[in-house]
Design an enzyme around this catalytic site. Structure first.
Site, short mmCIF file in Angstrom:
data_model
loop_
_atom_site.label_atom_id
_atom_site.label_comp_id
_atom_site.label_asym_id
_atom_site.label_seq_id
_atom_site.Cartn_x
_atom_site.Cartn_y
_atom_site.Cartn_z
N ASP A 7 -28.17 -8.10 30.09
CA ASP A 7 -26.79 -8.58 29.95
C ASP A 7 -26.63 -9.55 28.78
O ASP A 7 -25.51 -9.92 28.43
CB ASP A 7 -26.30 -9.24 31.25
CG ASP A 7 -25.54 -8.25 32.11
OD1 ASP A 7 -25.52 -7.06 31.76
OD2 ASP A 7 -24.97 -8.66 33.13
N GLY A 58 0.01 5.75 2.95
CA GLY A 58 0.52 7.08 3.27
C GLY A 58 1.37 7.61 2.13
O GLY A 58 1.27 8.78 1.74
N LEU A 59 2.20 6.72 1.56
CA LEU A 59 3.06 7.12 0.45
C LEU A 59 2.22 7.53 -0.75
O LEU A 59 2.50 8.52 -1.43
CB LEU A 59 3.96 5.93 0.10
CG LEU A 59 5.12 6.22 -0.83
CD1 LEU A 59 6.12 7.12 -0.13
CD2 LEU A 59 5.80 4.92 -1.23
N ASP A 101 12.91 -2.50 -2.02
CA ASP A 101 11.63 -1.81 -1.92
C ASP A 101 11.29 -1.45 -0.47
O ASP A 101 10.49 -0.55 -0.21
CB ASP A 101 10.55 -2.74 -2.49
CG ASP A 101 9.26 -2.01 -2.75
OD1 ASP A 101 9.35 -0.87 -3.22
OD2 ASP A 101 8.19 -2.58 -2.48
#
Ligand code: SF4
Length: 511
Positions: free
Chosen positions: A36, A413-414, A278
């Site tokens: 543990d 992503g863009l 933007d």
């Protein structure tokens, strides 16, 4: 029994360790089997502590079970006291030791140590880490903070309750909140558990009120202090500009201070950044939020009310706080997801089809699999979310951090979208390596997979049209698309891959 691969929270004794490790002058003796001690790594590796947690494990082994495990426990307590000389101790059992039914409280009492020894009852089979932290902190406060209220209290003084070790950005949140209270002219009496000693807990009653930063850890203790010491508490989470503003107003009201000068100060850049043109493309982006209750609710509020996203999913694994999460979900017109089963979370994310996931480390993995941008906003986290730089979630600087954190994956992503759009540009097409690498042609991602011996066994032929269609798939998944289509064709003994085969394979594998 529950088949479990990933778990959002550890067992409750990990919560107790988070409190013990956060404090100074406190030692934890944990009745636990050999092995543990893995928990030490959470603190020394994920949080990068420079010292071992103040925890002594009894580390009993199989052969000890035939003998006197209670004696092993007593020896461990005596040895830990002799070696560390703490101001106070907590003692308890881990999941396996709970089954042995040795009585850590009674056994340590029998030793007659000259310091407070606080037994912890943490039911490892019903409760989890955050509950364990909350219960431990509550027991400590209850034992160490004298019940009689302090005679003289400065009205503009408070305790900050809740920050622990291994808390999501607790270190930096604390700095921000201290700053806000300092700007308001409110004195901080004790911060606990992070950095506090048992003696400091004895001074809790000297403050006029309490600030609860993380209700999962500190609500029980604050409620007890309110009842016994007459200390009111503020539980408004200072996350986001609106959250921080509400927090400032709430503490200022309790301290009898005018918040205007602080509210009129520099504030956060988030409002302007999210208003600027933007950010127009962010409006209405579908976001799925999951985490502990405090962070999930706060992230959903910031996402919807400060950045303009549309919250299409909200959930938590904090079962003790479902009421708050359900209420917040209702304001977004959705039903809250309450679960600690990551497969249920994955299914809910897939069904909601979000454009962004804000979650824990688990959701980061899920989002990666589903190809959705993601940011981490809550524990459980991995080592990268204990950064060297100042990265709070709370206060005005925290709001700046949140804006960047939420928006960055969408920008990525863009970028990917633009890369795909300009795929045929003579200078930037996929066959050309970046100019800083000399612009030499590079292998198409995934060709290695396609050329693996087992797959190459039966050659398949691509029609020119199908090859052209394949080029439309973004380069970072094209290798996989090629591999899957060829496998699909081989399994059906198709001699030629046509455009139709490509789409049939896509439909087949996305089922
Ligand atoms: S983040 Fe690390 S520990 Fe967690 S599942 Fe992934 S590889 Fe394993």
């Amino acid at each position: 029994m529950q088949l479990t691969l990933w778990t959002y929270e550890g067992p409750p004794h990990i919560g107790a360790m988070r409190v013990a490790t956060a404090m100074r002058g406190l030692h934890y003796v944990l009745h636990a089997p050999q092995g543990d001690t893995y928990a030490d790594l959470l603190f020394t590796m994920i949080e990068r502590h420079g010292a071992r947690p103040p925890v002594t494990y009894t580390t009993f082994q199989a052969r000890d079970l035939g003998s006197d495990t209670a004696e092993i426990f007593k020896q461990a307590v005596a040895a830990a006291y002799g070696r560390f000389r703490p101001q106070a101790m907590i003692v308890g059992a881990s999941c396996t030791a709970e089954l042995l039914q040795d009585d850590p409280g009674g056994l340590s009492k029998a030793l007659g140590l000259p310091i407070p020894v606080i037994p912890l009852e943490l039911p490892a089979y019903q409760k989890k880490e955050n509950w364990g932290a909350s219960e431990t902190f509550y027991r400590l406060v209850r034992t160490l903070a004298p019940a009689a209220p302090a005679p003289e209290r400065v009205r503009a003084s408070c305790n900050i309750l809740g920050p622990t070790s291994l808390g999501f950005r607790h270190r930096d949140d604390l700095r921000e909140v201290r700053g806000l209270l300092g700007d308001l002219g409110i004195a901080v009496n004790v911060v606990a558990p992070l950095g506090a000693t048992p003696a400091d807990l004895g001074r809790l009653g000297q403050a006029a009120f309490n600030v609860v930063l993380y209700p999962e850890v500190a609500r029980s203790a604050a409620q007890w202090l309110e009842k016994t010491h007459g200390q009111p508490f503020v539980e408004t989470t200072p996350i986001g500009v609106k959250g921080t503003t509400a927090f400032i107003e709430a503490v200022a009201a309790l301290a009898g201070i005018d918040p205007a000068p602080v509210l009129d100060g520099e504030g956060s850049r988030l409002p302007w950044y999210s208003r600027s043109v933007d950010s127009t493309y962010l409006t209405g982006k579908r976001v799925f939020v999951f985490g502990d209750a405090t962070h999930a609710v706060a992230a959903a509020r910031v996402a919807a009310r400060e950045i303009g996203f549309s919250v299409v999913g909200l959930g938590t694994y904090s079962r003790e706080f479902v009421r708050e999460v359900r209420a917040e979900a209702a304001t977004h017109g959705i039903e809250a997801l309450i679960t600690d089963d990551y497969l249920a979370v994955e299914a809910a994310i897939a069904a909601a089809q979000p454009e962004l996931v804000l979650g824990t480390q688990m959701e980061r993995h899920i989002a990666k699999r589903l190809g959705v941008p993601c940011a981490v906003i809550s524990a459980p986290m991995h080592v990268q979310d204990v950064p060297a730089r100042h990265a709070p979630q709370m206060g005005f600087e925290g709001a700046n951090v949140l804006f960047d954190t939420f928006v960055h994956p969408l920008m990525m992503g863009l970028e990917e979208h633009l890369l795909a759009m300009f795929r045929d540009d003579p200078e930037f097409h996929d066959g050309v390596a970046p100019s800083h690498l000399g612009g030499r042609p590079r292998e198409e991602a995934g060709t290695v997979v396609a050329a693996a011996p087992a797959i190459a066994a039966t050659p398949v032929v691509w029609s020119i049209e199908a090859e052209r269609e394949l080029k439309k798939v973004p380069f970072f998944v094209r290798g996989k698309a090629r591999h899957n289509t060829e496998r699909f064709a081989r399994e059906r003994a198709l001699p030629l891959i046509t455009v139709e085969t490509l789409y049939d394979a896509k439909a087949h594998f996305s089922r």
